[in-house]
Design an enzyme around this catalytic site. Structure first.
Site, PDB file in Angstrom:
ATOM      1  N   HIS A 124       0.820  -1.218   0.000  1.00 14.31           N
ATOM      2  CA  HIS A 124       0.000   0.000   0.000  1.00 14.31           C
ATOM      3  C   HIS A 124       0.849   1.261   0.000  1.00 14.31           C
ATOM      4  CE1 HIS A 124      -3.342  -2.604   2.015  1.00 14.31           C
ATOM      5  NE2 HIS A 124      -3.217  -2.853   0.741  1.00 14.31           N
ATOM      6  N   CYS A 132       3.612  13.255  -7.282  1.00 12.06           N
ATOM      7  CA  CYS A 132       2.950  14.426  -7.856  1.00 12.06           C
ATOM      8  C   CYS A 132       1.574  14.045  -8.405  1.00 12.06           C
ATOM      9  CB  CYS A 132       3.806  15.014  -8.999  1.00 12.06           C
ATOM     10  SG  CYS A 132       3.088  16.526  -9.661  1.00 12.06           S
ATOM     11  N   CYS A 154       7.131  20.468 -11.177  1.00 11.07           N
ATOM     12  CA  CYS A 154       6.100  21.178 -11.965  1.00 11.07           C
ATOM     13  C   CYS A 154       5.245  22.114 -11.129  1.00 11.07           C
ATOM     14  CB  CYS A 154       5.187  20.165 -12.686  1.00 11.07           C
ATOM     15  SG  CYS A 154       4.024  19.343 -11.581  1.00 11.07           S
ATOM     16  N   GLY A 191      -1.298  -9.668  12.465  1.00 12.01           N
ATOM     17  CA  GLY A 191      -1.806  -8.347  12.804  1.00 12.01           C
ATOM     18  C   GLY A 191      -2.644  -7.696  11.721  1.00 12.01           C
ATOM     19  N   SER A 193      -6.784  -7.515  10.102  1.00 17.41           N
ATOM     20  CA  SER A 193      -8.199  -7.871  10.278  1.00 17.41           C
ATOM     21  C   SER A 193      -8.713  -8.648   9.064  1.00 17.41           C
ATOM     22  CB  SER A 193      -9.043  -6.599  10.454  1.00 17.41           C
ATOM     23  OG  SER A 193      -8.866  -5.758   9.314  1.00 17.41           O
ATOM     24  N   GLU A 219      -7.203 -11.094  17.786  1.00 20.57           N
ATOM     25  CA  GLU A 219      -8.554 -11.690  17.820  1.00 20.57           C
ATOM     26  C   GLU A 219      -8.802 -12.472  16.537  1.00 20.57           C
ATOM     27  OE1 GLU A 219     -10.617  -7.987  18.097  1.00 20.57           O
ATOM     28  OE2 GLU A 219      -9.902  -7.358  16.130  1.00 20.57           O
TER      29      GLU A 219
END
Ligand code: BV8
Ligand code: ZN
Length: 244
Positions: A124, A132, A154, A191, A193, A219
């Site tokens: 990610h 940019c 730019c 770790g 979900s 969990e």
């Protein structure tokens, strides 16, 4: 305090890891929780009443770049003060022990690399990367940024170099991640979900290729039923015990 049955499962996983040829690790925000970084969906997943999930969207950035940049600058300043925790260090140590290992992370905090892990695939993107909104310029920086950073090439608005909801993963990242997971003999899922795609489907890739799948999470998740072992507890306690 680790319960009796968990210890028995951990002994089995530990033995499997010591004989592993290729370990693939998928991590999420839970591996950085003990470093003091709020998880995405936990109780601390809020920021000034906004759900982190709503802020990690291109349409939110288009509508209100100042707010999204305030959120990411807040996260950059917070993460800059955080250190890798025993979970990150255990994974870095494991990489030195097994013939082949990659960490495929959904996290953008850079803590795996900071802990010394060498083969890290950032699905990610990264908090430290800026890109940019108009030209192809991008940069890596930990410097404090103005409220609306501009491109040095730019002059247009820069955006955080992360993948938002509805956006494609960086070119090639998905195929490298899938290659790692499809050829591993053990997949550790730590770790997360297991709600965000495509990462949440990786356990099926591993199951199809016959890998042993181990979930290490505080969990149960929607993927717990697809795991060979579910080790529920803190990553910062379980991973060091598996690797020591
Ligand atoms: C894409 C930005 C092609 C960076 C993030 C198929 C079906 C349904 C939906 C989709 C689909 N394909 C695509 C989608 C849409 C979407 C999606 O998945 N939506 C979900 C929510 C339904 N996916 C995408 O848009 C992806 N793009 O697939 O492109 C495409 C596009 C459109 C349509 C089709 C295909 C892009 C996804 C990337 C989104 N960007 N972040 C940033 O700012 O961080 S995702 C965001 O969630 C974070 O990156 C985070 O890493 C990620 C996952 O969250 P987790 O890491 O799991 O964190 P979470 O808080 O949820 O859970 C933490 C866990 O740790 C908990 O279980 C907790 O119990 C545990 N824990 C806590 N403490 C500890 C612990 N465990 C151990 N020890 C502890 N101490
Ligand atoms: Zn530019």
């Amino acid at each position: 305090m680790i319960a009796e049955s968990l210890i028995a499962k951990m002994e089995t996983v530990k033995a499997l890891l010591s004989g592993a040829r290729h370990v693939a690790v998928l991590t999420g925000a839970g591996v950085s929780a003990e470093s003091g970084i709020p998880t995405f969906r936990g109780a601390d997943g809020m920021w000034r009443g906004e759900l982190a999930e709503d802020l990690a969207r291109p349409e939110t950035f288009a509508r209100n770049p100042e707010l999204v940049w305030e959120f990411y600058n807040w996260r950059r300043s917070l993460v800059a003060q955080c250190q890798p925790n025993p979970a990150h260090h255990a994974l870095a140590a494991l990489e030195q022990r097994v013939p082949e290992m990659e960490i495929v992370t959904q996290n953008v905090d850079g803590l795996h690399q900071q802990a010394g892990s060498e083969h890290v695939i950032e699905m990610h993107g990264s908090l430290w990367r800026l890109q940019c909104t108009r030209c192809t310029h991008f940069e890596e920086t930990r410097a404090e940024l103005p409220p609306l950073p501009e491109c040095s090439r730019c002059g247009n608005l820069l955006r955080p170099g992360v993948v938002w909801f509805g956006e494609q993963l960086p070119r090639g990242v998905l195929s490298v991640a899938l290659e790692s997971i499809a050829s591993a003999d053990i997949l550790l899922v730590v770790g997360t979900s297991s709600l965000v795609q495509p990462a949440a489907s990786f356990v099926h890739v591993a199951n199809r290729s016959g890998a042993v799948c181990v979930e290490i999470n505080l969990e149960a998740t929607p993927n717990t039923g697809f795991m060979d072992f579910a080790l529920h507890g803190k990553a910062g306690e379980i991973l060091p015990a598996l690797v020591d």
